[in-house]
Enzyme design. Sequence first.
Site, PDB file in Angstrom:
ATOM      1  N   ASP A 184      52.211  59.415  30.704  1.00  0.00           N
ATOM      2  CA  ASP A 184      53.605  59.120  30.440  1.00  0.00           C
ATOM      3  C   ASP A 184      53.564  57.476  30.117  1.00  0.00           C
ATOM      4  OD1 ASP A 184      56.431  59.847  30.432  1.00  0.00           O
ATOM      5  OD2 ASP A 184      56.351  58.009  31.699  1.00  0.00           O
ATOM      6  N   GLU A 268      53.130  63.478  25.895  1.00  0.00           N
ATOM      7  CA  GLU A 268      54.327  63.516  25.167  1.00  0.00           C
ATOM      8  C   GLU A 268      54.360  63.396  23.632  1.00  0.00           C
ATOM      9  OE1 GLU A 268      59.240  63.556  26.085  1.00  0.00           O
ATOM     10  OE2 GLU A 268      57.743  62.516  27.379  1.00  0.00           O
ATOM     11  N   ASP A 350      58.326  57.460  36.043  1.00  0.00           N
ATOM     12  CA  ASP A 350      57.217  57.514  34.956  1.00  0.00           C
ATOM     13  C   ASP A 350      56.079  58.452  35.881  1.00  0.00           C
ATOM     14  OD1 ASP A 350      58.569  55.770  33.435  1.00  0.00           O
ATOM     15  OD2 ASP A 350      57.264  54.094  34.072  1.00  0.00           O
TER      16      ASP A 350
END
Length: 362
Positions: A184, A268, A350
């Site tokens: 992340d 992501e 996170d």
Amino acid sequence: MLLGFKTELKLNNKQRTAFLKHCGVARHAWNWGLALTKQILDHNKANPTEKIKFPSYFDLHKWLVALVKPECPWYYEFSKSAPQQSLMALRTAWDRCFKKVAGVPKFKKKGKQDSFTLEGTVKILGNNKIQVPKIGILKTYERLPQVQPKSVTISRKADKWFISFRFEVEPTPRPKIVDFVGVDLGINHLATLSTGEVFDGAKSYKKYEQKLSRMQWLNRRKQVGSNNYKKAQLKVARLHRKIANLRKDSLHKITTYISKNHAVIGIEDLNVRGMLANRKLAKAIADMGFYEFRRQLTYKCEFYGSKLVVVDRFYPSSKTCAECGTKKVTLLLSEREFHCENCGVTIDRDLNAAINLRKAVS
């Protein structure tokens, strides 16, 4: 796969002058080609019934030889590949613009992002010498890979010149410590792994922002073009180069570690362009280098035998509880800890997102 190599050159004044002249030729060809293509687009827009075919690279090169070189005989003093490669880059820039991947190409200015590409007889001689067309043998501070590149690009950052080229390498798969990992990206910490590891970004711009602002403020009254102005601009350029190098070094170390030690990596698909539109966070996001992080991770995963899985950007990794899977309706950016009202777990925001990304790819 192709791997890039870039290193600083050890030059004398004669070679520096030759570089500047080659940059001038490449810049002239780019600006001429850009002005011509813009005229064609304007004509086609004004006269939809009498459209002119948009020129290809070969068309631009033929017109350059027929129209420009007779009026500018100094073109023949330099390598022919410099203007050729410049026109090829211009045509690629227009293709990216038509596909809406990038914006409209811009005219180049002297002294800004100076570079040119040479192809032809390029030979690496020994450990730190390379021969390029027209200019001759160049020395480097660093040991060169023993390959035979077809072309090289020479560029300038502040007062230093660099040479770069690409060469074919075989991937070198390595045994992995962790099978699946989620990564992340954030502002406080550049990368948070689902294993609990946290990597801080260099934040080099934030570190030197005050010094850079002070230098630029002191230069405000210097006469443009004067010697003092040039000296001051060189100091600013050196500081910009230092900031960029610190950021790039940090990104290389982190991405190398992740790609070497993890088999499947979930990350992501961030909308970096949209994130940069947020005026309150744009500076911090740009300082982290999210796009460069993903770019480096992509080719390093291929090189080290890892697999990079890009999770859809609409996947609610931050809003979903990593323990029970309950999804929150809203989650403010100021909430740095994720608290699940269903199972009562409290976890770093996170880390929670990284664990969810790992679950999405495992």
